[in-house]
Design an enzyme around this catalytic site. Structure first.
Site, PDB file in Angstrom:
ATOM      1  N   GLU A 119     -22.063 -10.176  -6.241  1.00 18.61           N
ATOM      2  CA  GLU A 119     -23.195 -10.167  -6.827  1.00 18.61           C
ATOM      3  C   GLU A 119     -24.063  -9.801  -5.691  1.00 18.61           C
ATOM      4  O   GLU A 119     -23.458  -9.790  -4.019  1.00 18.61           O
ATOM      5  CB  GLU A 119     -23.677 -11.419  -6.713  1.00 18.61           C
ATOM      6  CG  GLU A 119     -24.994 -11.740  -7.490  1.00 18.61           C
ATOM      7  CD  GLU A 119     -25.725 -13.020  -6.642  1.00 18.61           C
ATOM      8  OE1 GLU A 119     -27.269 -13.559  -6.791  1.00 18.61           O
ATOM      9  OE2 GLU A 119     -25.001 -13.901  -6.768  1.00 18.61           O
ATOM     10  N   ARG A 174     -22.305   2.110  -1.073  1.00 22.35           N
ATOM     11  CA  ARG A 174     -21.339   1.847  -1.820  1.00 22.35           C
ATOM     12  C   ARG A 174     -21.317   0.855  -2.654  1.00 22.35           C
ATOM     13  O   ARG A 174     -20.823  -0.435  -1.512  1.00 22.35           O
ATOM     14  CB  ARG A 174     -20.420   3.004  -1.820  1.00 22.35           C
ATOM     15  CG  ARG A 174     -19.780   3.377  -3.408  1.00 22.35           C
ATOM     16  CD  ARG A 174     -18.356   4.536  -3.302  1.00 22.35           C
ATOM     17  NE  ARG A 174     -18.170   4.014  -4.406  1.00 22.35           N
ATOM     18  CZ  ARG A 174     -18.173   4.399  -5.460  1.00 22.35           C
ATOM     19  NH1 ARG A 174     -18.715   5.264  -6.025  1.00 22.35           N
ATOM     20  NH2 ARG A 174     -16.785   4.342  -6.526  1.00 22.35           N
ATOM     21  N   GLU A 177     -29.747  -6.758  14.927  1.00 19.39           N
ATOM     22  CA  GLU A 177     -28.335  -7.017  13.574  1.00 19.39           C
ATOM     23  C   GLU A 177     -26.553  -6.823  14.659  1.00 19.39           C
ATOM     24  O   GLU A 177     -25.860  -7.175  15.004  1.00 19.39           O
ATOM     25  CB  GLU A 177     -28.258  -5.530  13.141  1.00 19.39           C
ATOM     26  CG  GLU A 177     -28.697  -5.817  11.864  1.00 19.39           C
ATOM     27  CD  GLU A 177     -29.239  -4.426  10.895  1.00 19.39           C
ATOM     28  OE1 GLU A 177     -27.566  -3.904  10.303  1.00 19.39           O
ATOM     29  OE2 GLU A 177     -29.906  -4.020  10.368  1.00 19.39           O
ATOM     30  N   THR A 190     -19.626 -10.581  -2.324  1.00 15.29           N
ATOM     31  CA  THR A 190     -18.807 -11.179  -3.803  1.00 15.29           C
ATOM     32  C   THR A 190     -19.409 -10.190  -4.857  1.00 15.29           C
ATOM     33  O   THR A 190     -19.986  -8.993  -3.922  1.00 15.29           O
ATOM     34  CB  THR A 190     -19.554 -12.223  -4.231  1.00 15.29           C
ATOM     35  OG1 THR A 190     -20.971 -12.248  -3.996  1.00 15.29           O
ATOM     36  CG2 THR A 190     -19.357 -13.783  -3.407  1.00 15.29           C
ATOM     37  N   ASN A 238     -24.369   0.373  13.738  1.00 17.51           N
ATOM     38  CA  ASN A 238     -23.573  -1.362  14.014  1.00 17.51           C
ATOM     39  C   ASN A 238     -21.783  -0.921  14.424  1.00 17.51           C
ATOM     40  O   ASN A 238     -21.441  -1.771  15.118  1.00 17.51           O
ATOM     41  CB  ASN A 238     -22.906  -2.125  12.642  1.00 17.51           C
ATOM     42  CG  ASN A 238     -24.664  -2.781  12.748  1.00 17.51           C
ATOM     43  OD1 ASN A 238     -25.187  -3.339  12.627  1.00 17.51           O
ATOM     44  ND2 ASN A 238     -25.938  -2.102  11.524  1.00 17.51           N
ATOM     45  N   ASN A 285     -20.710  -8.074   5.214  1.00 18.86           N
ATOM     46  CA  ASN A 285     -21.352  -7.079   5.024  1.00 18.86           C
ATOM     47  C   ASN A 285     -22.125  -7.967   5.736  1.00 18.86           C
ATOM     48  O   ASN A 285     -22.809  -8.874   6.518  1.00 18.86           O
ATOM     49  CB  ASN A 285     -22.051  -7.115   3.710  1.00 18.86           C
ATOM     50  CG  ASN A 285     -23.288  -5.707   3.401  1.00 18.86           C
ATOM     51  OD1 ASN A 285     -23.018  -4.600   3.898  1.00 18.86           O
ATOM     52  ND2 ASN A 285     -24.113  -5.864   2.687  1.00 18.86           N
ATOM     53  N   HIS A 300     -26.873  -7.427   6.421  1.00 12.29           N
ATOM     54  CA  HIS A 300     -27.998  -6.816   5.239  1.00 12.29           C
ATOM     55  C   HIS A 300     -29.559  -6.993   6.544  1.00 12.29           C
ATOM     56  O   HIS A 300     -29.114  -7.923   7.271  1.00 12.29           O
ATOM     57  CB  HIS A 300     -28.087  -7.616   4.286  1.00 12.29           C
ATOM     58  CG  HIS A 300     -29.521  -7.239   3.307  1.00 12.29           C
ATOM     59  ND1 HIS A 300     -29.044  -5.877   2.387  1.00 12.29           N
ATOM     60  CD2 HIS A 300     -30.304  -7.773   3.387  1.00 12.29           C
ATOM     61  CE1 HIS A 300     -30.775  -5.437   1.624  1.00 12.29           C
ATOM     62  NE2 HIS A 300     -30.900  -6.649   2.217  1.00 12.29           N
TER      63      HIS A 300
HETATM   64  C1  GRF Z   1     -28.814  -1.610   8.822  1.00 14.68           C
HETATM   65  O1  GRF Z   1     -29.522  -1.854   8.953  1.00 14.68           O
HETATM   66  C2  GRF Z   1     -27.508  -2.120   8.172  1.00 14.68           C
HETATM   67  O2  GRF Z   1     -27.779  -3.909   8.048  1.00 14.68           O
HETATM   68  C3  GRF Z   1     -27.564  -1.888   6.583  1.00 14.68           C
HETATM   69  O3  GRF Z   1     -26.775  -0.152   6.974  1.00 14.68           O
HETATM   70  C4  GRF Z   1     -27.920  -0.344   7.802  1.00 14.68           C
HETATM   71  C5  GRF Z   1     -26.808   0.729   8.895  1.00 14.68           C
HETATM   72  O4  GRF Z   1     -27.278   1.205   9.660  1.00 14.68           O
HETATM   73  N1  GRF Z   1     -26.340  -2.562   5.339  1.00 14.68           N
HETATM   74  P1  GRF Z   1     -25.935   1.550  10.872  1.00 14.68           P
HETATM   75  O5  GRF Z   1     -25.014   2.976   9.978  1.00 14.68           O
HETATM   76  O6  GRF Z   1     -25.013   0.251  11.174  1.00 14.68           O
HETATM   77  O7  GRF Z   1     -26.468   2.602  12.022  1.00 14.68           O
END
Ligand code: GRF
Length: 224
Positions: free
Chosen positions: A160, A108, A191, A158, A28, A124, A126
């Site tokens: 949560e 983390r 993503e 947040t 990402n 973030n 997800h």
């Molecule tokens: C991704 O699937 C993201 O959605 C999740 O952790 C993974 C990270 O992958 N939070 P990368 O390190 O960006 O390849």
């Protein structure tokens, strides 16, 4: 948690300086670097911070000429508590005038010290359609559950876990012959498209938080 004393939070515009937090592969991060390079994302990565020295994403950042930093959460001498670790992250980000923090596979939990330092300014990504399948291995959870659609969520962070206001989502169809790894690979492609778009939206401002809802506010953008 949204600040209850401010029922409506007007967001941005932010400066273009991003701080990226990673723990691993960094695909990402790479998508964000590429989007900046292609000028589809108007931003600058001020620093990439990893909590692990062996995160492959650090090399991607270096290749792109971006400053990297390892802040090792396992270093009990420097960081005996979560708060001390979080304070160090905040200090390093502030030293570089970072205004928007993007978690990109940062494995983390961040505590109140960090979240309060960047109110509504931590994103973030997800790999599911939240609120379905929060936590670890979301792609696998979705596959096992047998959903027909899962997807990707970019949300504000947040206290949560995976529970903050949702900025953008995109669905991914689950095929009958998908294994969990095939499904995860298609989610990952999505993503890489979604995160840069969401970052651009948040940077541009013109949005507000109403309760849990992240809503675009055209009148605010026009200054009305
Ligand atoms: C991704 O699937 C993201 O959605 C999740 O952790 C993974 C990270 O992958 N939070 P990368 O390190 O960006 O390849």
């Amino acid at each position: 948690m949204t600040d209850k004393s401010r029922p409506e939070f007007l967001g941005g515009p932010f400066s273009r300086r991003l701080g990226l937090l990673i723990s691993g592969r960094g695909s990402n991060l790479q998508a964000i670097i590429d989007a900046i390079g292609e000028k589809s994302l108007d931003a600058e990565i001020a620093v990439v911070i990893s909590n692990r020295a062996d995160a492959a994403g650090l090399e991607r950042a270096k290749q792109a000429g971006i400053e990297t930093l390892v802040v090792d959460n396992q270093d009990q001498t420097r960081f005996p508590t979560r708060d001390e670790y979080d304070r160090e992250l905040v200090k390093q980000l502030r030293n570089r005038n970072v205004e928007l923090v993007c978690l990109a596979g940062f494995m983390r939990r961040l505590g109140a010290v960090f979240i309060q330092a960047f109110p509504n300014a931590i994103l973030n990504i997800h790999p599911s359609l939240l609120p379905a399948f929060p936590g670890m291995n979301a792609q696998h959870q979705a596959w096992e559950h047998g959903v027909k659609y899962t997807g990707v969520t970019v949300h504000l962070v947040t206290a949560e876990l995976d529970g903050g206001p949702i900025v953008l989502q995109d669905a991914v169809a689950v095929q009958d012959d998908d294994g969990p790894d095939q499904l995860a690979a298609r989610i990952l492609e999505q993503e890489h498209r979604l995160y840069p778009r969401a970052i651009q939206m948040v940077l541009d401002g013109g949005w507000r938080i109403q309760g849990r809802r992240f809503v675009k506010s055209d009148s605010f953008r026009r200054g009305g």
